[in-house]
Every structure is written in structure tokens, then in C-alpha cells.
Design a protein around this motif. Structure first.
Motif, short mmCIF file in Angstrom:
data_model
loop_
_atom_site.label_atom_id
_atom_site.label_comp_id
_atom_site.label_asym_id
_atom_site.label_seq_id
_atom_site.Cartn_x
_atom_site.Cartn_y
_atom_site.Cartn_z
N GLN A 366 12.52 6.15 1.80
CA GLN A 366 12.10 4.99 2.58
C GLN A 366 10.63 5.12 2.96
O GLN A 366 10.16 6.18 3.37
N HIS A 367 9.90 4.03 2.82
CA HIS A 367 8.52 3.95 3.30
C HIS A 367 8.58 3.58 4.78
O HIS A 367 8.84 2.43 5.14
N ILE A 370 7.22 0.31 7.22
CA ILE A 370 6.79 -0.72 6.28
C ILE A 370 7.93 -1.71 6.09
O ILE A 370 9.06 -1.32 5.81
N TYR A 380 12.24 0.66 0.12
CA TYR A 380 12.72 1.93 -0.40
C TYR A 380 12.13 2.19 -1.78
O TYR A 380 11.90 1.26 -2.56
N ARG A 383 6.93 0.63 -3.36
CA ARG A 383 6.26 -0.33 -2.48
C ARG A 383 5.08 -0.95 -3.23
O ARG A 383 4.33 -0.25 -3.90
N LYS A 385 1.70 -3.01 -2.61
CA LYS A 385 0.73 -3.40 -1.57
C LYS A 385 -0.35 -4.27 -2.20
O LYS A 385 -0.96 -3.90 -3.20
N ASP A 393 2.86 -6.44 2.02
CA ASP A 393 3.65 -5.52 1.19
C ASP A 393 4.89 -6.24 0.68
O ASP A 393 5.41 -7.16 1.34
N CYS A 395 8.80 -5.40 -1.43
CA CYS A 395 9.73 -4.44 -2.02
C CYS A 395 9.86 -4.73 -3.51
O CYS A 395 9.38 -5.76 -4.01
N ILE A 415 3.18 1.89 -5.27
CA ILE A 415 3.20 3.17 -4.57
C ILE A 415 4.62 3.72 -4.66
O ILE A 415 5.55 3.16 -4.07
N SER A 416 4.80 4.80 -5.42
CA SER A 416 6.11 5.42 -5.57
C SER A 416 6.36 6.52 -4.55
O SER A 416 7.50 6.80 -4.20
N ASP A 417 5.29 7.15 -4.07
CA ASP A 417 5.41 8.25 -3.11
C ASP A 417 4.87 7.78 -1.76
O ASP A 417 3.71 7.37 -1.66
N PRO A 418 5.68 7.79 -0.68
CA PRO A 418 5.19 7.33 0.62
C PRO A 418 3.99 8.12 1.13
O PRO A 418 3.23 7.61 1.95
#
Length: 430
Positions: A366-367, A370, A380, A383, A385, A393, A395, A415-418
Motif C-alpha cells: 500500500q502507498h 495516498i 496498492y 501508483r 502520479k 494520483d 490507482c 511508481i511501483s515501490d512506495p
């Protein structure tokens, strides 16, 4: 003793390696080297580069000799006469590409690929630019060898008269699919035959969901409307419609097509944010060419899924969207509403509730803090942006809708990694 350059950094935190302390260079079973603190903090324990699973007990610290004048990186002795320099590796790759086939040749290529990966992590920019094309050619050569060996080891199957030819080719063995066809729901265009699905897909294409297609269904190819003036740095093909551009400072010119970006095994570090670029498509929606549903029996089959249009439980026939992460329609809505409410996307008919395979992993990231600005839900895994709007943002589900909820000429950063550090792009620049 492991010798590295003083400019070498960890692929996760991008901090330089030290000989002791939390940033000690450590290796995991897949061969990738990162900070010891970063590896122990990963949850789940998967390599961020190749997604290979490992246990915390398998992390081994390396005693490093950090040098600033070291130009030849120490590599494992993969084959006799291997020279650990850019020209030497180039000559070695060229000789293997022209060599014969077989399992011994495949193992030599795999050992050379391991050495090449280690060299590319520590070499300078000129050596990296020299070896990148040869690294891609070696990867393609290894995939071809693995497919040929798999085909040779497969027992001879006598085709029955009732076998069904599918209008698709297996992306693992490159043969025409006969009988059951397994269609990946997370890739733009990826199929597997039954033999490869049970033997090779769990390792070659893990974590993605598949739908089982037993009837002969014609699924149209992805629509192409715009060609970017760029080539994919993974498959070296022209990029159509959607282009992913890396915004990391260490990758000044790296692009991916939609097919390579969607692969379950990342071809680019997931800590590098990717800018999703598309063009405005003003063409009218394509006509619905999916087959007409065939009336079923009087017994009702519960698919344990909800129609995204009428919000009712789906019974008997389920129509699964192949473009969206998770979008379904019942038979009535598919015939009446989908052509106008969910146009241009491709669908597959599902009669058996067990034909849909779940995610191979239940882990969802989960981000935090956000919210999706369209559905107002939590975000999740992935993300998007907007790089044009100050704070917007989306989903993955809302971003994939065929009727766009945000202007298509606004570039979206995937963005795959928070924990990804967002790049700074001054407003007004293109």
C-alpha cells in the motif's frame, strides 16, 4: 576478497558500499550485491532486480577492497580465457552467439551472463554503453536455447482429431497452441500452452494471473494508433502507443514498451520511476468483434465475481477485460453497455469459474497516505502520479479505464515501490 570501485552504489538506497557497518556489500543466492541493511529490511524477501526469493539467513557479507583506480572488475572464472574487461566480454559474447547449441553451451552462456551482470554494475558509462546491446543479444540467445531444450525434452504428443487449434502462439515454446490456451491477464499480449503453463510459467512468468480458454476465441491484437520515435531498450522493437521512460538520473536515455514493462520479472530496477507517455487518440471506438454469447443450460453457475457496470453477481457467463487489472461484465451488460461504457478494450468469455487463476502471491503493498483522485480508494502496488498537475494520483484500475479520467497529454509517473524518491521536474519544461 571482492574488489569494487569507490563509485559503486547499492541499487536500493544508492549509498556507496563500505567495508563494515550497515552499508556492507552483501550478496544473495541470485548473485546480486546490495547493502546488508537494505537486504535485511526487504519485505517480502525478494531480490528487487530479478524478483528471486531468498531467506535472510542466505545473505552473506563480502570483504571488499574498495579502490578508485581499479578499471578491471574481478569476475568469476566462468569459462577459460575470459577477460574481465569490456572488449574481452564483447569478444566472449560474440563467440558464444556463433557457437553450437546444447545444454553445455546454455550453461556457458548463463555463466557469462552472470559475470556480465556483475561487470555492468560496477563499470563506467562508456563500458556500459558498449556492452548493453551485447547483453540484450545474449539474453535473447539464452531464451532461444531454453525454449529449444524444453521442446526437445517434451514427450511426443499424438494429436487427436478433436484437438482444437487456438488462434495464438505460445510465448514460451513459440509453437501453435492446440487445445487449452492460458491467457495472461496482466500483460498486453501473452499466451501459454498447457504444457508450458504447468512446467515453465511458474518460474518464467510468475505472479501474474491467467485465464483458461478452452473454446476457440478470436482475441484481436492490441490496437496500434501512434508510433513513438524510440525503441525499447529491452526487446529493441519500435514503441507503439504507450512508452515508459526512466526518470532516474543514472538512466539518461532508457525506454520500455508496454509489453516489456508488464513482465513479472522486471527488466529495469523497480526503484527507478517510469514516466508513462501516451498520445491522445481521437479515433472513434472500434466495433465490438467478440463472439456472440451462446445460451447456456438452465443451471446457474456462480463465478464469485461482480459486474463492474450493474454491480450484480455474475452468473453463467463472465466476460473478462484483458486490458484492465480487474474488470468484469455479466452477459447482459456485455451485450448492451460495454460497447459504449467500456469501448475499445478486448474481452475473453469465461464459462468455467475455475478458469481464472488467482495471483500467485497475496502480498499487496500500500502507498501510505495516498488516495486515488478518481475513485477515492487506497492505492496498492502501482501508483500513477501526474507530472503536470500539482497533486494528482490514480490507482492502476482507474488509469487503465478506456474512457480516460485524466487528460491523456499529461504524462503519468508509474511508481511501483512506495519508497521511490520522486524526480524533480521544473514546471514549464518538456
Amino acid at each position: 576478497m571482492f574488489t569494487i570501485l569507490d563509485t559503486s552504489t547499492c541499487d536500493i538506497c544508492e549509498h556507496g558500499f563500505t567495508d563494515g557497518g550497515p552499508h556492507t556489500a552483501s550478496v544473495i543466492p541470485c548473485g546480486h550485491v546490495m547493502c546488508h541493511a537494505c537486504l535485511t529490511a526487504l519485505t517480502p524477501s525478494r531480490c528487487p532486480l530479478c524478483r528471486a526469493a531468498f531467506s535472510p539467513e542466505s545473505i552473506q557479507k563480502l570483504h571488499c577492497d574498495i579502490r578508485s583506480d581499479f578499471t578491471v572488475v574481478a569476475q568469476p572464472d566462468v569459462t577459460p580465457g575470459l577477460r574481465s574487461s569490456a572488449p574481452g566480454l564483447k569478444e566472449q559474447i560474440t563467440s558464444l552467439l556463433n557457437a553450437s547449441t546444447g545444454e553445455d553451451h546454455l550453461r556457458r552462456c548463463q555463466r557469462l551472463q552472470t559475470a556480465l551482470d556483475g561487470f555492468l554494475q560496477a563499470c563506467n558509462a562508456d563500458e556500459s554503453n558498449l556492452l548493453r546491446p551485447y547483453a540484450r543479444a545474449l539474453a535473447v540467445h539464452i531464451n532461444g536455447l531454453e525454449g529449444a531444450i524444453l521442446e526437445q525434452s517434451r514427450p511426443l504428443i499424438v494429436r487427436e482429431q478433436s484437438a482444437l487449434d487456438q488462434p495464438a502462439t505460445c510465448d514460451v515454446c513459440n509453437h501453435r497452441i492446440t487445445g487449452v490456451r492460458w491467457r495472461c491477464q496482466d500483460c498486453p499480449d501473452w499466451d501459454s500452452c498447457s504444457a508450458c503453463y504447468s512446467t515453465s510459467v511458474p518460474t518464467a512468468h510468475p505472479e501474474h494471473r491467467f485465464v483458461k480458454i478452452e473454446s476457440r476465441q478470436h482475441i484481436p491484437a492490441p490496437k496500434r494508433s501512434f508510433r513513438h520515435r524510440a525503441r525499447c531498450d529491452a526487446c529493441d522493437k519500435e514503441i507503439w502507443d504507450i512508452r515508459y521512460k526512466c526518470t532516474h538520473p543514472n538512466c539518461p536515455n532508457f525506454d520500455l514498451c508496454a509489453a516489456c514493462e508488464a513482465l513479472p520479472k522486471p527488466v529495469h530496477p523497480i526503484s527507478h520511476p517510469l514516466l508513462k507517455l501516451r498520445t491522445l487518440d481521437t479515433s472513434p471506438p472500434a466495433p465490438n468483434t467478440a463472439p456472440v454469447p451462446v445460451p447456456g443450460s438452465s443451471s446457474r453457475v456462480d463465478h464469485h465475481a461482480w459486474c463492474n457496470l450493474c454491480r450484480a453477481a455474475i452468473l453463467d457467463v463472465r466476460w473478462k477485460c484483458l486490458e484492465c487489472p480487474d474488470w468484469d461484465a455479466c452477459e447482459a451488460c456485455y451485450n448492451q453497455l460495454v460497447p459504449t461504457r467500456h469501448p475499445t478494450h478486448r474481452f475473453v468469455r469465461v464459462d468455467d469459474p475455475h478458469a481464472i487463476s488467482p495471483h500467485r502471491t497475496n502480498t499487496r503493498v500500500q502507498h501510505m497516505r495516498i488516495k486515488c483522485d478518481h475513485c477515492q480508494g487506497n492505492v496498492y502496488d502501482v501508483r500513477f502520479k501526474c507530472m503536470h498537475c500539482p497533486d494528482y494520483d490514480l490507482c492502476a484500475k482507474c488509469e487503465a479505464l478506456p474512457i480516460k479520467v485524466h487528460p491523456t497529454n499529461h504524462p503519468l509517473l508509474k511508481i511501483s515501490d512506495p519508497a521511490t524518491a520522486l524526480p524533480f521536474i521544473p514546471r514549464g519544461r518538456t
